[in-house]
Design a protein around this motif. Sequence first.
Motif, PDB file in Angstrom:
ATOM      1  N   MET A 199       0.833  -1.196   0.000  1.00 23.68           N
ATOM      2  CA  MET A 199       0.000   0.000   0.000  1.00 23.68           C
ATOM      3  C   MET A 199       0.878   1.260   0.000  1.00 23.68           C
ATOM      4  SD  MET A 199      -2.941  -1.223   2.674  1.00 23.68           S
ATOM      5  CE  MET A 199      -4.356  -0.284   2.159  1.00 23.68           C
ATOM      6  N   LEU A 200       1.955   1.225   0.784  1.00 23.57           N
ATOM      7  CA  LEU A 200       2.857   2.379   0.828  1.00 23.57           C
ATOM      8  C   LEU A 200       3.560   2.568  -0.514  1.00 23.57           C
ATOM      9  CD1 LEU A 200       4.393   1.878   4.379  1.00 23.57           C
ATOM     10  CD2 LEU A 200       2.757   3.641   3.678  1.00 23.57           C
ATOM     11  N   GLU A 201       3.960   1.473  -1.130  1.00 25.78           N
ATOM     12  CA  GLU A 201       4.627   1.574  -2.426  1.00 25.78           C
ATOM     13  C   GLU A 201       3.692   2.153  -3.483  1.00 25.78           C
ATOM     14  OE1 GLU A 201       6.084  -2.404  -3.008  1.00 25.78           O
ATOM     15  OE2 GLU A 201       7.934  -1.968  -1.951  1.00 25.78           O
ATOM     16  N   ALA A 202       2.460   1.702  -3.503  1.00 27.32           N
ATOM     17  CA  ALA A 202       1.502   2.179  -4.497  1.00 27.32           C
ATOM     18  C   ALA A 202       1.170   3.655  -4.315  1.00 27.32           C
ATOM     19  CB  ALA A 202       0.216   1.338  -4.430  1.00 27.32           C
ATOM     20  N   ALA A 203       1.025   4.086  -3.081  1.00 30.95           N
ATOM     21  CA  ALA A 203       0.592   5.456  -2.815  1.00 30.95           C
ATOM     22  C   ALA A 203       1.726   6.479  -2.835  1.00 30.95           C
ATOM     23  CB  ALA A 203      -0.112   5.528  -1.464  1.00 30.95           C
ATOM     24  N   LEU A 204       2.933   6.072  -2.410  1.00 35.40           N
ATOM     25  CA  LEU A 204       4.002   7.052  -2.199  1.00 35.40           C
ATOM     26  C   LEU A 204       5.243   6.833  -3.056  1.00 35.40           C
ATOM     27  CD1 LEU A 204       3.648   7.221   1.669  1.00 35.40           C
ATOM     28  CD2 LEU A 204       2.787   8.864  -0.009  1.00 35.40           C
ATOM     29  N   ALA A 205       5.293   5.758  -3.822  1.00 32.62           N
ATOM     30  CA  ALA A 205       6.426   5.450  -4.702  1.00 32.62           C
ATOM     31  C   ALA A 205       7.771   5.695  -4.006  1.00 32.62           C
ATOM     32  CB  ALA A 205       6.326   6.257  -5.988  1.00 32.62           C
ATOM     33  N   PRO A 206       8.011   5.025  -2.901  1.00 34.00           N
ATOM     34  CA  PRO A 206       9.250   5.283  -2.159  1.00 34.00           C
ATOM     35  C   PRO A 206      10.492   4.796  -2.904  1.00 34.00           C
ATOM     36  CG  PRO A 206       8.109   3.403  -1.221  1.00 34.00           C
ATOM     37  CD  PRO A 206       7.201   3.982  -2.271  1.00 34.00           C
ATOM     38  N   THR A 207      11.591   5.509  -2.687  1.00 33.82           N
ATOM     39  CA  THR A 207      12.877   5.055  -3.200  1.00 33.82           C
ATOM     40  C   THR A 207      13.537   4.125  -2.191  1.00 33.82           C
ATOM     41  OG1 THR A 207      13.959   7.045  -2.345  1.00 33.82           O
ATOM     42  CG2 THR A 207      13.232   7.095  -4.639  1.00 33.82           C
ATOM     43  N   GLU A 208      13.110   4.229  -0.934  1.00 32.44           N
ATOM     44  CA  GLU A 208      13.542   3.315   0.124  1.00 32.44           C
ATOM     45  C   GLU A 208      12.348   3.053   1.032  1.00 32.44           C
ATOM     46  OE1 GLU A 208      17.105   4.478   2.292  1.00 32.44           O
ATOM     47  OE2 GLU A 208      17.745   5.679   0.567  1.00 32.44           O
ATOM     48  N   LEU A 209      12.234   1.814   1.471  1.00 30.67           N
ATOM     49  CA  LEU A 209      11.138   1.454   2.372  1.00 30.67           C
ATOM     50  C   LEU A 209      11.572   0.289   3.243  1.00 30.67           C
ATOM     51  CD1 LEU A 209       8.182   1.686   3.339  1.00 30.67           C
ATOM     52  CD2 LEU A 209       7.577   0.117   1.479  1.00 30.67           C
ATOM     53  N   GLU A 210      11.438   0.474   4.550  1.00 39.60           N
ATOM     54  CA  GLU A 210      11.710  -0.606   5.497  1.00 39.60           C
ATOM     55  C   GLU A 210      10.560  -0.645   6.494  1.00 39.60           C
ATOM     56  OE1 GLU A 210      15.073  -2.171   8.668  1.00 39.60           O
ATOM     57  OE2 GLU A 210      15.170  -0.108   7.964  1.00 39.60           O
ATOM     58  N   VAL A 211       9.940  -1.800   6.608  1.00 40.30           N
ATOM     59  CA  VAL A 211       8.856  -2.005   7.568  1.00 40.30           C
ATOM     60  C   VAL A 211       9.305  -3.101   8.522  1.00 40.30           C
ATOM     61  CG1 VAL A 211       6.446  -2.658   7.889  1.00 40.30           C
ATOM     62  CG2 VAL A 211       7.123  -1.361   5.848  1.00 40.30           C
ATOM     63  N   VAL A 212       9.271  -2.788   9.822  1.00 40.95           N
ATOM     64  CA  VAL A 212       9.701  -3.739  10.844  1.00 40.95           C
ATOM     65  C   VAL A 212       8.524  -4.013  11.776  1.00 40.95           C
ATOM     66  CG1 VAL A 212      11.303  -4.152  12.749  1.00 40.95           C
ATOM     67  CG2 VAL A 212      12.070  -2.902  10.712  1.00 40.95           C
ATOM     68  N   ASP A 213       8.258  -5.288  12.002  1.00 38.15           N
ATOM     69  CA  ASP A 213       7.215  -5.694  12.942  1.00 38.15           C
ATOM     70  C   ASP A 213       7.830  -5.730  14.340  1.00 38.15           C
ATOM     71  OD1 ASP A 213       5.268  -6.902  14.480  1.00 38.15           O
ATOM     72  OD2 ASP A 213       4.859  -8.497  13.036  1.00 38.15           O
ATOM     73  N   ASP A 214       7.440  -4.790  15.174  1.00 37.78           N
ATOM     74  CA  ASP A 214       7.944  -4.682  16.544  1.00 37.78           C
ATOM     75  C   ASP A 214       6.983  -5.280  17.568  1.00 37.78           C
ATOM     76  OD1 ASP A 214      10.280  -3.224  15.806  1.00 37.78           O
ATOM     77  OD2 ASP A 214       9.107  -1.376  15.720  1.00 37.78           O
ATOM     78  N   SER A 215       6.004  -6.016  17.109  1.00 33.77           N
ATOM     79  CA  SER A 215       4.951  -6.522  17.994  1.00 33.77           C
ATOM     80  C   SER A 215       5.493  -7.348  19.153  1.00 33.77           C
ATOM     81  CB  SER A 215       3.951  -7.352  17.195  1.00 33.77           C
ATOM     82  OG  SER A 215       3.331  -6.554  16.205  1.00 33.77           O
ATOM     83  N   HIS A 216       6.558  -8.107  18.917  1.00 31.83           N
ATOM     84  CA  HIS A 216       7.116  -8.956  19.970  1.00 31.83           C
ATOM     85  C   HIS A 216       7.612  -8.139  21.172  1.00 31.83           C
ATOM     86  CE1 HIS A 216      10.631  -7.696  17.659  1.00 31.83           C
ATOM     87  NE2 HIS A 216      11.348  -7.954  18.731  1.00 31.83           N
ATOM     88  N   LYS A 217       7.925  -6.867  20.950  1.00 31.64           N
ATOM     89  CA  LYS A 217       8.393  -6.008  22.040  1.00 31.64           C
ATOM     90  C   LYS A 217       7.248  -5.536  22.935  1.00 31.64           C
ATOM     91  CE  LYS A 217      12.172  -4.066  19.307  1.00 31.64           C
ATOM     92  NZ  LYS A 217      12.683  -2.813  18.728  1.00 31.64           N
ATOM     93  N   HIS A 218       6.031  -5.770  22.490  1.00 32.68           N
ATOM     94  CA  HIS A 218       4.860  -5.240  23.197  1.00 32.68           C
ATOM     95  C   HIS A 218       3.926  -6.338  23.692  1.00 32.68           C
ATOM     96  CE1 HIS A 218       5.984  -1.199  21.932  1.00 32.68           C
ATOM     97  NE2 HIS A 218       6.355  -1.769  20.807  1.00 32.68           N
TER      98      HIS A 218
END
Length: 79
Positions: free
Chosen positions: A1-20
Amino acid sequence: MLEAALAPTELEVVDDSHKHAGHAGARDGRGHFSVAIVSRAFAGLPPLARHRKVYAALGSLMQSDIHALSIHARTPDET
């Protein structure tokens, strides 16, 4: 969704759920994520407007799948 809407040149998504684990907001199954994104779409925008663009791109995921989102949004000139 982020790629389609914002055409990023860099994108990193990290799931931090285990910390919570056990956190009240995590009990309903929604996750905690960190996003680092670089896009020309952020040019000339203050941080709050950049975050709003990210939230808008994620749409209903903010209500159904994401409890918390840490955003680091930059332009290519800021990298």
